[in-house]
Design a protein around this motif. Structure first.
Motif, PDB file in Angstrom:
ATOM      1  N   ASP B 367      -3.209  -4.636  -1.525  1.00  0.00           N
ATOM      2  CA  ASP B 367      -2.327  -4.783  -0.150  1.00  0.00           C
ATOM      3  C   ASP B 367      -2.974  -3.666   0.679  1.00  0.00           C
ATOM      4  O   ASP B 367      -3.861  -2.826   0.093  1.00  0.00           O
ATOM      5  N   VAL B 368      -2.496  -3.608   1.843  1.00  0.00           N
ATOM      6  CA  VAL B 368      -2.875  -2.315   2.548  1.00  0.00           C
ATOM      7  C   VAL B 368      -1.736  -1.151   2.319  1.00  0.00           C
ATOM      8  O   VAL B 368      -0.661  -1.515   2.154  1.00  0.00           O
ATOM      9  N   TYR B 369      -2.221  -0.016   1.949  1.00  0.00           N
ATOM     10  CA  TYR B 369      -1.517   1.206   1.605  1.00  0.00           C
ATOM     11  C   TYR B 369      -1.904   2.203   2.712  1.00  0.00           C
ATOM     12  O   TYR B 369      -3.099   2.775   2.843  1.00  0.00           O
ATOM     13  N   LYS B 370      -0.877   2.673   3.280  1.00  0.00           N
ATOM     14  CA  LYS B 370      -0.746   3.744   4.082  1.00  0.00           C
ATOM     15  C   LYS B 370      -0.375   5.149   3.631  1.00  0.00           C
ATOM     16  O   LYS B 370       0.864   5.021   3.024  1.00  0.00           O
ATOM     17  N   ASP B 371      -1.084   6.184   3.691  1.00  0.00           N
ATOM     18  CA  ASP B 371      -0.520   7.647   3.202  1.00  0.00           C
ATOM     19  C   ASP B 371       0.063   7.368   1.662  1.00  0.00           C
ATOM     20  O   ASP B 371       1.262   7.804   1.536  1.00  0.00           O
ATOM     21  N   ARG B 389      -5.250   8.193   2.992  1.00  0.00           N
ATOM     22  CA  ARG B 389      -4.616   8.033   4.736  1.00  0.00           C
ATOM     23  C   ARG B 389      -4.391   6.448   4.413  1.00  0.00           C
ATOM     24  O   ARG B 389      -3.506   5.805   4.938  1.00  0.00           O
ATOM     25  N   ILE B 390      -5.274   5.647   4.186  1.00  0.00           N
ATOM     26  CA  ILE B 390      -5.472   4.322   4.211  1.00  0.00           C
ATOM     27  C   ILE B 390      -6.410   3.464   3.166  1.00  0.00           C
ATOM     28  O   ILE B 390      -7.426   4.155   2.958  1.00  0.00           O
ATOM     29  N   MET B 391      -5.720   2.555   2.514  1.00  0.00           N
ATOM     30  CA  MET B 391      -6.513   1.894   1.431  1.00  0.00           C
ATOM     31  C   MET B 391      -6.302   0.247   1.720  1.00  0.00           C
ATOM     32  O   MET B 391      -5.149  -0.055   2.157  1.00  0.00           O
ATOM     33  N   SER B 392      -7.213  -0.459   1.708  1.00  0.00           N
ATOM     34  CA  SER B 392      -7.103  -1.897   1.937  1.00  0.00           C
ATOM     35  C   SER B 392      -7.747  -2.613   0.956  1.00  0.00           C
ATOM     36  O   SER B 392      -9.014  -2.052   0.424  1.00  0.00           O
TER      37      SER B 392
END
Lengths: 121, 422
Positions: B367-371, B389-392
């Motif tokens: 999924d999209v993960y921020k911070d 900072r971001i993973m997608s």
């Protein structure tokens, strides 16, 4: 002060950049993880540039096209002028990576150079 | 047929890097089998730039990146056969292939490196309703038509799926004078790299509609229009949100699937998440002496990572032969587990006896993960906690494990990779 948020296209990391602007000039860049991001952000807010890649018709080879690119990044506003010249050009085999196909394309000061090889048949 | 120590199936970026590494590790009996008429694989049609920033510290186009490896293969005098299709691989590492010159032939190899790459998900696999007219292409097919053959598939384009090839083709078709009306993506996030959204869509004002899909295709002989609808959280179309777009071309960029028919017939164990073989620290499959690397192992976002991984596979194959084809230690291996947010890991097991000083473990998030944090646990103890900072899901993540830290903990059974909010 104005704020602009950008995604860096310098490499596939795609860092989120925050640029602070004063009188149209970038005064600070944050969020970049390398020097490339800083350079990109400062350029992007004033004069955005891109590398253009395409193909040129190739004669005398077993391939019908040879891939090409601009030797340097060119102003974004000139992309379609560059494409027009690329589409009118014809390269003659043999062509090797790095060969200049069009000099000073669309007056940008950048050359169109081959990125592929085309052997003579 | 001449016999070889190492047979590499596929002459794309993975196969080339594996061959070079195996040769440099001291093996002189290597053969690359490639089905196309030249080496380089899919890179030959990826004429855009952005390759090689990690490997060469400069930005190259696909054909230029491939050429660096091809020249090295020529320089090292590594054997290769073009126009050659591998038909079968046996569990005993016998490779059966055929081409016009040699007919059908078999090579009993000591080691086999799987580097077949991947394939695009097709319309049939997507279950899109509607007619089956001409004008529907996978993005990669369109890329080949435009960049290699020099044909434009159409002038009014709709793209389903926001994978990188779809985004690249949105720009490519626009540059060649086509009107790309929109890119529709089923998921609430893009499957491609962020930089490609900026330089392929935003630069040309091409709209990206997330959580949208094609619900109808019109046209009897040739495609005439598609209907796009918004989808809910269940990914089912929401009635009343339909919009019709006239078009003469529909491009599909809906994911890549490792091409493992040969691996399956060899009896290689598969990872259900990646669609590729399950491998250990040496990138070796459950069959000793059969290694895998590149997109046949798991789909990568950057070719630089493919080259890096393939180098390890090539090196390990050469070492395997040098050691007298000694199978890995199957007992007492450390298991690598992906949990909460991390979808899988490559490799899946680690034998510290065969591990190199540093081992890169690659994975993707679901999924999209921020911070958020990438956490690594040795059994129950958290040993790594890196903020991102971001993973997608579109981008591959990695962690690096140090051999001495693993060896220090005797009795270590399990390494867990987890995505944590804090």
């Amino acid at each position: 002060m104005d704020k602009r948020e950008l995604t860096c296209i310098g490499c596939p990391m795609g860092c989120f950049l925050t640029v602070m602007l004063e009188n149209g000039e970038a005064v600070s860049v944050e969020g970049n993880t390398c020097q490339k991001g800083d350079i990109y952000a400062r350029k992007e807010v004033v004069n955005p540039t891109r590398i253009v890649t395409s193909t040129v018709k190739l004669e005398g080879s077993d391939r019908s096209r040879v891939s090409v690119k601009t030797s340097t990044d060119i102003p974004k506003s000139k992309i379609f002028d560059v494409m027009k010249e690329i589409n009118e050009a014809i390269a003659k085999a043999p062509v090797s990576i790095g060969d200049v196909i069009i000099k000073n394309v669309a007056g940008t000061g950048s050359d169109i150079i081959a990125t592929g090889n085309g052997d003579l048949i | 047929m001449k016999s070889y120590d190492i047979v590499i199936v596929g002459g794309g970026p993975a196969g080339l890097a594996a061959a070079i590494a195996a040769k440099e590790a001291g093996n002189d009996s290597i053969l690359i089998l490639e089905r196309d008429k030249e080496l380089g694989g899919i890179l030959n049609q990826c004429i855009h730039n952005g390759f090689g920033l990690h490997t060469f510290k400069e930005e190259l186009t696909g054909p230029e990146y491939a050429d660096r490896f091809k020249q090295k293969v020529f320089e090292l005098g590594i054997d290769y056969k073009l126009g050659t299709m591998v038909m079968n691989i046996e569990g005993d590492r016998t490779v059966t292939a055929m081409n016009r010159e040699d007919g059908m032939f078999t090579i009993p190899a000591k080691a086999v490196i799987l580097a077949m790459g991947c394939r695009e998900r097709s319309r049939g696999a997507l279950n899109i309703p509607g007619y089956r007219p001409a004008g529907i292409f996978s993005a990669g097919t369109a890329q080949r038509l435009v960049n290699i053959e020099g044909y434009m598939p159409g002038k009014e384009v709709v793209i389903l799926g926001s994978g990188d090839i779809g985004l690249i083709m949105a720009r490519r078709m626009t540059l060649e004078g086509a009107k790309v009306k929109l890119v529709a993506e089923l998921m609430p996030y893009s499957g491609g790299l962020k930089r490609n959204i900026v330089q392929c869509l935003d630069d040309y004002d091409i709209p990206l509609k997330l959580s949208h899909t094609v619900v109808d295709i019109e046209g009897k002989e040739h495609i005439e229009a598609v209907t796009i609808a918004e989808v809910g959280p269940d990914r089912k179309p929401i009635p009343g949100t339909e919009e019709r777009y006239t078009c003469d071309t529909l491009l599909l960029s809906c994911g890549l699937i490792p091409e493992n028919e040969l691996s399956l017939s060899a009896g290689i164990e598969m990872n259900a998440v990646t669609g590729g073989p399950t491998v250990n620290e040496s990138l070796e499959t459950n069959i000793p002496g059969i290694f895998a690397c590149g997109n046949v192992l798991h789909v990568h976002d950057l070719v630089d990572y493919v080259s890096e991984e393939a180098k390890r596979a090539g090196y390990n194959a050469a070492k395997y032969i040098e050691s007298g084809c000694r199978a890995g230690n199957t007992s007492g291996n450390i298991e690598v587990v992906a949990e909460s947010g991390a979808r899988y890991t490559v490799p899946k097991t680690i034998d510290t006896g065969r591990m190199e000083d540093l081992l890169t473990v690659r994975f993707r998030v679901g999924d999209v993960y921020k911070d958020s944090f990438v956490s690594v646990y040795f059994d129950d103890e958290r040993v790594m906690h890196n903020k991102k900072r971001i993973m997608s899901p579109g981008e591959m993540e990695q962690i690096v494990l140090k051999k001495d830290e693993l060896v220090k903990r005797s009795g270590l059974k399990k390494i867990v990779v987890r995505i944590e909010g804090e």
